[in-house]
Write an enzyme that holds these catalytic residues in place. Structure first.
Site, PDB file in Angstrom:
ATOM      1  N   MET A   1      56.296  73.279  50.262  1.00  0.00           N
ATOM      2  CA  MET A   1      55.441  74.467  50.144  1.00  0.00           C
ATOM      3  C   MET A   1      56.304  75.724  50.215  1.00  0.00           C
ATOM      4  SD  MET A   1      52.001  73.338  52.234  1.00  0.00           S
ATOM      5  CE  MET A   1      52.778  72.572  53.643  1.00  0.00           C
ATOM      6  N   LEU A   2      56.326  76.426  49.082  1.00  0.00           N
ATOM      7  CA  LEU A   2      57.138  77.628  48.948  1.00  0.00           C
ATOM      8  C   LEU A   2      56.760  78.647  50.024  1.00  0.00           C
ATOM      9  CD1 LEU A   2      59.259  78.312  46.805  1.00  0.00           C
ATOM     10  CD2 LEU A   2      57.501  79.565  45.557  1.00  0.00           C
TER      11      LEU A   2
ATOM     12  N   CYS B   1      54.226  72.677  39.516  1.00  0.00           N
ATOM     13  CA  CYS B   1      53.938  74.084  39.814  1.00  0.00           C
ATOM     14  C   CYS B   1      53.478  74.806  38.549  1.00  0.00           C
ATOM     15  CB  CYS B   1      55.169  74.775  40.381  1.00  0.00           C
ATOM     16  SG  CYS B   1      54.878  76.522  40.702  1.00  0.00           S
TER      17      CYS B   1
HETATM   18  C1  LIG Z   1      51.875  77.859  50.066  1.00  0.00           C
HETATM   19  C2  LIG Z   1      52.104  76.685  49.162  1.00  0.00           C
HETATM   20  C3  LIG Z   1      53.294  76.578  48.476  1.00  0.00           C
HETATM   21  C4  LIG Z   1      53.551  75.458  47.652  1.00  0.00           C
HETATM   22  N1  LIG Z   1      54.780  75.320  47.077  1.00  0.00           N
HETATM   23  C5  LIG Z   1      55.067  74.166  46.399  1.00  0.00           C
HETATM   24  C6  LIG Z   1      56.394  73.887  45.957  1.00  0.00           C
HETATM   25  O1  LIG Z   1      57.339  74.652  46.204  1.00  0.00           O
HETATM   26  N2  LIG Z   1      56.602  72.715  45.278  1.00  0.00           N
HETATM   27  C7  LIG Z   1      55.587  71.827  45.016  1.00  0.00           C
HETATM   28  O2  LIG Z   1      55.811  70.772  44.412  1.00  0.00           O
HETATM   29  N3  LIG Z   1      54.340  72.064  45.444  1.00  0.00           N
HETATM   30  C8  LIG Z   1      54.071  73.194  46.147  1.00  0.00           C
HETATM   31  N4  LIG Z   1      52.817  73.388  46.651  1.00  0.00           N
HETATM   32  C9  LIG Z   1      51.781  72.347  46.431  1.00  0.00           C
HETATM   33  C10 LIG Z   1      51.803  71.326  47.562  1.00  0.00           C
HETATM   34  O3  LIG Z   1      53.036  70.644  47.623  1.00  0.00           O
HETATM   35  C11 LIG Z   1      50.675  70.309  47.374  1.00  0.00           C
HETATM   36  O4  LIG Z   1      50.881  69.631  46.154  1.00  0.00           O
HETATM   37  C12 LIG Z   1      49.297  70.946  47.328  1.00  0.00           C
HETATM   38  O5  LIG Z   1      49.147  71.928  48.349  1.00  0.00           O
HETATM   39  C13 LIG Z   1      48.200  69.893  47.475  1.00  0.00           C
HETATM   40  O6  LIG Z   1      48.333  69.195  48.696  1.00  0.00           O
HETATM   41  P1  LIG Z   1      47.401  69.549  49.985  1.00  0.00           P
HETATM   42  O7  LIG Z   1      45.990  69.536  49.511  1.00  0.00           O
HETATM   43  O8  LIG Z   1      47.722  68.490  50.978  1.00  0.00           O
HETATM   44  O9  LIG Z   1      47.806  70.927  50.438  1.00  0.00           O
HETATM   45  C14 LIG Z   1      52.552  74.484  47.468  1.00  0.00           C
HETATM   46  C15 LIG Z   1      51.346  74.609  48.173  1.00  0.00           C
HETATM   47  C16 LIG Z   1      51.114  75.683  49.007  1.00  0.00           C
HETATM   48  C17 LIG Z   1      49.807  75.769  49.781  1.00  0.00           C
END
Ligand SMILES: Cc1cc2nc3c(=O)[nH]c(=O)nc-3n(C[C@H](O)[C@H](O)[C@H](O)COP(=O)(O)O)c2cc1C
Length: 318
Positions: free
Chosen positions: A10-11, A92
């Site tokens: 998560m960026l 992304c």
């Molecule tokens: C703040 C934020 C930043 C993210 N940055 C990335 C990233 O750098 N690379 C990536 O593959 N996914 C990124 N994601 C997506 C997450 O890895 C994940 O796929 C997405 O949040 C769904 O999973 P969750 O429902 O468990 O949060 C980001 C998500 C959030 C909330």
């Protein structure tokens, strides 16, 4: 590597401080870096972008890029730094990332992805994995996903993380792209059934231990992002339930993280930069709101004073 439980990349969130905290909470979860672009690694301050703490292992560097040679060079550096694995971001949807022709839009270019994966795999010994969506825009049929995965499997990719919703490349912000397109877990389950030899990790909307246990009946691993950011102690409960009993209590985690903060502060890191990952440590416990507001108001004013943590802890009724 055992991919049963992972914390999502998560960026701006899963930086090295956050990962250090997560490692205190779970001994075994696989921890992912934020997405780092190849120019940042090859032309930027490499140490700043990919430096990490040895305690974080097993730790994965996630790369953003689509230039096969640059990706391969970045993998060599990742291996030299001691990363356990490199993961390519094919999920992304941001405009900036699309302009760079990487991230989710690569789902429309399987040949290029295969070329990148081949080049990365040949450059290093550590595993090269991928994180993708179930589709993008109108390219969202199961057959297309199956064909995408098939090409990856033929290229020798062994582990695939699938965010179980498609991305819409126009009209939605990255944030909306994490909630508006519907989740479709069945696609991911079907991929595992068709490719039993692949390690398939499911991601997207997993919020509880029960959710995780349910998914693990169909796939090899679960990856959680926002749920762990909002409640880091869920990671402890997941570790306990689906891997093995973990030992640190919340207060032990706090004290060990405070020691880490002292160490970082000696290196010039400001206390308030170290706060975000730990703000939700006492999620759901009486006094949590006061703990958080005390920390966010006091830390910027007393940037070298570790005592603010103990003072904030007084509000927690545990
Ligand atoms: C703040 C934020 C930043 C993210 N940055 C990335 C990233 O750098 N690379 C990536 O593959 N996914 C990124 N994601 C997506 C997450 O890895 C994940 O796929 C997405 O949040 C769904 O999973 P969750 O429902 O468990 O949060 C980001 C998500 C959030 C909330």
């Amino acid at each position: 590597m055992n991919h049963t439980l992972s914390v999502a990349p998560m960026l701006d969130w899963t930086d090295k401080h956050c990962r250090y905290l997560h490692r205190l909470i779970s001994a075994d979860a696989v921890l992912y870096s934020e997405m780092i672009t190849t120019p940042a690694i090859l032309q930027g301050d490499t140490q700043k972008y990919i430096g990490y703490n040895q305690q974080e292992h097993p730790v994965v560097l996630q790369l953003g890029g689509s230039h096969a040679t640059e990706l391969a060079k970045s993998c060599v550096i990742a291996q030299e730094y001691g990363y356990d694995e490199v993961n390519l971001n094919v999920g992304c949807p941001s405009d900036r990332v699309q302009k760079g022709r990487f991230g989710a839009c690569l789902m429309n270019e399987p040949q290029l992805v295969v070329e990148c994966m081949n080049s990365m795999t040949q450059a290093v010994d550590i595993p090269i994995t991928i994180k993708c969506r179930i589709g993008v825009d109108d390219n969202d049929s199961f057959e297309n996903l199956q064909s995408f995965i098939e090409q990856l499997a033929q290229a020798g990719v062994k582990t695939i993380v699938i965010h179980a919703r498609k991305a819409l490349l126009k009209g939605l912000s990255p944030k909306q792209n994490r909630s508006i397109p519907a989740l479709n877990y069945d696609y991911v389950y079907k991929i595992k059934a068709l490719f039993p030899e692949l390690t398939i990790v499911i991601n997207g909307g997993i919020n509880t231990i029960e959710d995780a246990q349910q998914h693990l009946q169909h796939v090899d691993g679960v990856m959680l992002g926002r749920a762990i950011w909002n409640n880091p102690w869920l990671l402890h409960d997941l570790q306990n339930e689906i891997i093995t009993t973990s030992s640190n209590t919340r207060d032990q985690v706090l004290h060990k993280y405070m020691k880490y903060c002292q160490n970082q502060m000696q290196k010039g890191v400001k206390l308030h930069w170290l706060l975000p990952p730990i703000l939700n440590l006492y999620h759901g416990i009486a006094g949590n709101k006061k703990w958080k507001s005390y920390l966010v108001t006091q830390a910027p004013k007393r940037d070298k004073d570790i005592d603010v943590f103990d003072e904030a802890r007084e509000f927690i009724e545990l």
